[in-house]
Design an enzyme around this catalytic site. Structure first.
Site, PDB file in Angstrom:
ATOM      1  N   ARG A  89      94.839 -32.365 -11.215  1.00 33.45           N
ATOM      2  CA  ARG A  89      93.632 -31.573 -11.444  1.00 33.45           C
ATOM      3  C   ARG A  89      92.965 -31.912 -12.772  1.00 33.45           C
ATOM      4  O   ARG A  89      93.640 -32.192 -13.760  1.00 33.45           O
ATOM      5  CB  ARG A  89      93.981 -30.073 -11.420  1.00 33.45           C
ATOM      6  CG  ARG A  89      94.433 -29.569 -10.056  1.00 33.45           C
ATOM      7  CD  ARG A  89      95.065 -28.192 -10.151  1.00 33.45           C
ATOM      8  NE  ARG A  89      95.340 -27.608  -8.838  1.00 33.45           N
ATOM      9  CZ  ARG A  89      96.411 -27.901  -8.098  1.00 33.45           C
ATOM     10  NH1 ARG A  89      97.313 -28.750  -8.558  1.00 33.45           N
ATOM     11  NH2 ARG A  89      96.580 -27.337  -6.914  1.00 33.45           N
TER      12      ARG A  89
ATOM     13  N   HIS B 105      92.693 -35.124  -7.247  1.00 33.85           N
ATOM     14  CA  HIS B 105      93.169 -36.259  -6.447  1.00 33.85           C
ATOM     15  C   HIS B 105      92.073 -37.203  -5.951  1.00 33.85           C
ATOM     16  O   HIS B 105      92.249 -37.899  -4.953  1.00 33.85           O
ATOM     17  CB  HIS B 105      93.960 -35.751  -5.242  1.00 33.85           C
ATOM     18  CG  HIS B 105      95.328 -35.226  -5.563  1.00 33.85           C
ATOM     19  ND1 HIS B 105      95.994 -35.513  -6.736  1.00 33.85           N
ATOM     20  CD2 HIS B 105      96.165 -34.435  -4.836  1.00 33.85           C
ATOM     21  CE1 HIS B 105      97.187 -34.911  -6.730  1.00 33.85           C
ATOM     22  NE2 HIS B 105      97.307 -34.248  -5.596  1.00 33.85           N
TER      23      HIS B 105
ATOM     24  N   HIS C 287     102.165 -40.414  -3.617  1.00 34.34           N
ATOM     25  CA  HIS C 287     102.406 -39.034  -3.176  1.00 34.34           C
ATOM     26  C   HIS C 287     103.488 -38.970  -2.090  1.00 34.34           C
ATOM     27  O   HIS C 287     103.397 -38.180  -1.155  1.00 34.34           O
ATOM     28  CB  HIS C 287     101.096 -38.449  -2.645  1.00 34.34           C
ATOM     29  CG  HIS C 287     100.953 -36.967  -2.810  1.00 34.34           C
ATOM     30  ND1 HIS C 287     101.584 -36.071  -1.997  1.00 34.34           N
ATOM     31  CD2 HIS C 287     100.250 -36.224  -3.708  1.00 34.34           C
ATOM     32  CE1 HIS C 287     101.260 -34.839  -2.359  1.00 34.34           C
ATOM     33  NE2 HIS C 287     100.453 -34.905  -3.408  1.00 34.34           N
TER      34      HIS C 287
ATOM     35  N   ASP D 225     105.402 -26.686  -8.092  1.00 38.52           N
ATOM     36  CA  ASP D 225     104.232 -27.557  -8.145  1.00 38.52           C
ATOM     37  C   ASP D 225     103.877 -27.658  -9.623  1.00 38.52           C
ATOM     38  O   ASP D 225     102.833 -27.177 -10.066  1.00 38.52           O
ATOM     39  CB  ASP D 225     103.081 -26.982  -7.319  1.00 38.52           C
ATOM     40  CG  ASP D 225     101.927 -27.975  -7.163  1.00 38.52           C
ATOM     41  OD1 ASP D 225     102.084 -29.138  -7.591  1.00 38.52           O
ATOM     42  OD2 ASP D 225     100.875 -27.591  -6.623  1.00 38.52           O
TER      43      ASP D 225
ATOM     44  N   GLU E 291     106.279 -37.132  -8.215  1.00 39.32           N
ATOM     45  CA  GLU E 291     105.111 -37.963  -8.501  1.00 39.32           C
ATOM     46  C   GLU E 291     105.063 -38.315  -9.988  1.00 39.32           C
ATOM     47  O   GLU E 291     104.575 -37.533 -10.805  1.00 39.32           O
ATOM     48  CB  GLU E 291     103.835 -37.243  -8.093  1.00 39.32           C
ATOM     49  CG  GLU E 291     103.817 -36.778  -6.644  1.00 39.32           C
ATOM     50  CD  GLU E 291     102.764 -35.701  -6.406  1.00 39.32           C
ATOM     51  OE1 GLU E 291     101.611 -35.901  -6.840  1.00 39.32           O
ATOM     52  OE2 GLU E 291     103.107 -34.660  -5.816  1.00 39.32           O
TER      53      GLU E 291
END
Length: 376
Positions: free
Chosen positions: A93, A118, A193, A272, A337
């Site tokens: 983001r 993304h 990803h 996350d 990631e």
């Protein structure tokens, strides 16, 4: 499309190329299968430069695919799940859909919540990459290339990007090597990803319950209600994000929820989060060891990147059916990631993602697989 003719001699190197379909735009896509001397297979497609399989051994020597993927090209074109694809120009983001570099404001595409994420709405994972296959004494693989013109996704600078998938011949290891140059000052944050379940791609939630994570990260990026970093880097000690001594993601998800696992705005709780590695910035080092105690399969992650986005697939709901014919469930896999921190262009104190003309961006991440001894 490959730039290397793949015939009998090429097939002997451990590289097989197969037609995979044609996109809705009429672009042909190929599937590449690599196999090394040990029997490890790595499979990817030109669409999104997407990893679709990695067959690795368990403690009994049985090989199984540990990468989640979809059954066909049409499913990859439709999904928003970004399975195994390259993310860019900026993974993660960027708050307020913009940033300032050298006094110049750059406005990006905002989603419904006012955040850039993304590369949407025209991300790299929805493009067909050019491919050149190779074979050398130590490895086999492919180099994917993408030209991103000036103004692409509203970012300044024409950029030439290459991503190399490299399978080592004599060990169960594959590497992802990123390179990029730009014609103007810009920012860049590339990642893959890919989703893993070391018990097998179809093992699901039960398979994840036997995973143990050890991550050499001592800080995490605090975020606001939109999951955008505030600029504060907090210590992981005493939080569910502390995996320095090892721990279970699944067990912590089942525990009473507390910050920072509690999801903002009533969303789904889970991982996350951006974890900042303890290693020296820029150093290529081992940052994590993830093991499935049931199968005995173990994965070491080595990287030159400063951080990782750890994601427990909170958004899966069982409706999207994978290549094994099984619906993928929430918390049934994980993404690891390696990348720079989200929103870095707006936080000078974060490791820089700026790229200037004359500079060359280089980054490597390696996934090394092994297995524990059979139980007696």
């Amino acid at each position: 499309m490959s730039l290397l003719a793949v015939g009998t001699a090429a097939a002997a190197t451990g590289i097989r190329v197969q037609p995979y379909g044609v996109t809705a735009k009429g672009e042909p896509v190929e599937r590449v299968v690599l196999e090394n001397a040990r029997g490890m297979r790595l499979v990817y497609i030109d669409y999104g430069a997407t990893l679709v399989a990695a067959d690795v051994a368990d403690r009994h020597g049985k090989r199984r695919n540990v990468v989640l993927s979809l059954p066909d090209l049409a499913a990859f074109e439709k999904t928003r799940g970004r399975y195994g694809a390259i993310i860019g120009r900026y993974a993660g983001r960027i708050g307020n859909a913009g940033y300032t570099l050298d006094g110049k404001r750059v406005s990006l595409h905002a989603n419904s919540r006012g955040v850039f994420i993304h590369g949407d709405p025209d991300p790299y994972d929805k493009r067909v990459w050019r491919r050149q296959d190779f074979a050398d004494r130590a490895s086999i693989g492919s180099i994917y290339r993408l030209h991103s013109p000036d103004g692409d996704q509203n970012f300044p600078g024409a950029m030439d990007i290459s991503v190399t998938y490299r399978l080592l011949r004599d060990s169960d290891e594959f590497r992802i090597e990123y390179r990029a140059v730009s014609s103007a000052p810009t920012v860049l944050n590339l990642t893959n990803h890919v989703y893993f379940n070391l018990g097998g791609a179809a093992a699901g939630v039960e398979g994840m319950q036997t995973h143990r994570f050890q991550i050499d990260a001592d800080r995490y990026a605090e975020t606001d209600a939109l999951r955008v970093p505030t600029g504060v880097l907090r210590g992981v000690a005493g939080t569910p994000l502390d995996f320095r001594a090892g721990g279970s993601v699944s067990a912590r998800l089942r525990a009473p929820q507390d910050t920072p696992l509690q999801a903002p705005n009533g969303g789904l709780a889970g991982y996350d989060h951006s974890l900042l590695f303890s290693k020296k910035d820029g150093a290529y080092a081992r940052v994590a060891t993830i093991a499935d105690t049931a199968s005995g399969t173990r994965m070491e992650v080595w990287t030159s990147e400063p951080s990782v986005q750890l994601y427990s697939v909170n958004g899966f709901d069982g409706k999207e059916v994978g290549s094994e014919g099984v619906g993928y469930q929430r918390y049934g896999a994980f993404a690891f990631e390696t990348q720079h921190l989200p929103d870095s262009p707006n936080h000078p104190e974060f490791p820089s993602t700026a790229l200037y003309p004359g500079q060359r961006f280089e980054s490597t991440t390696s996934f090394r697989f092994s297995a524990t001894a059979p139980r007696r």
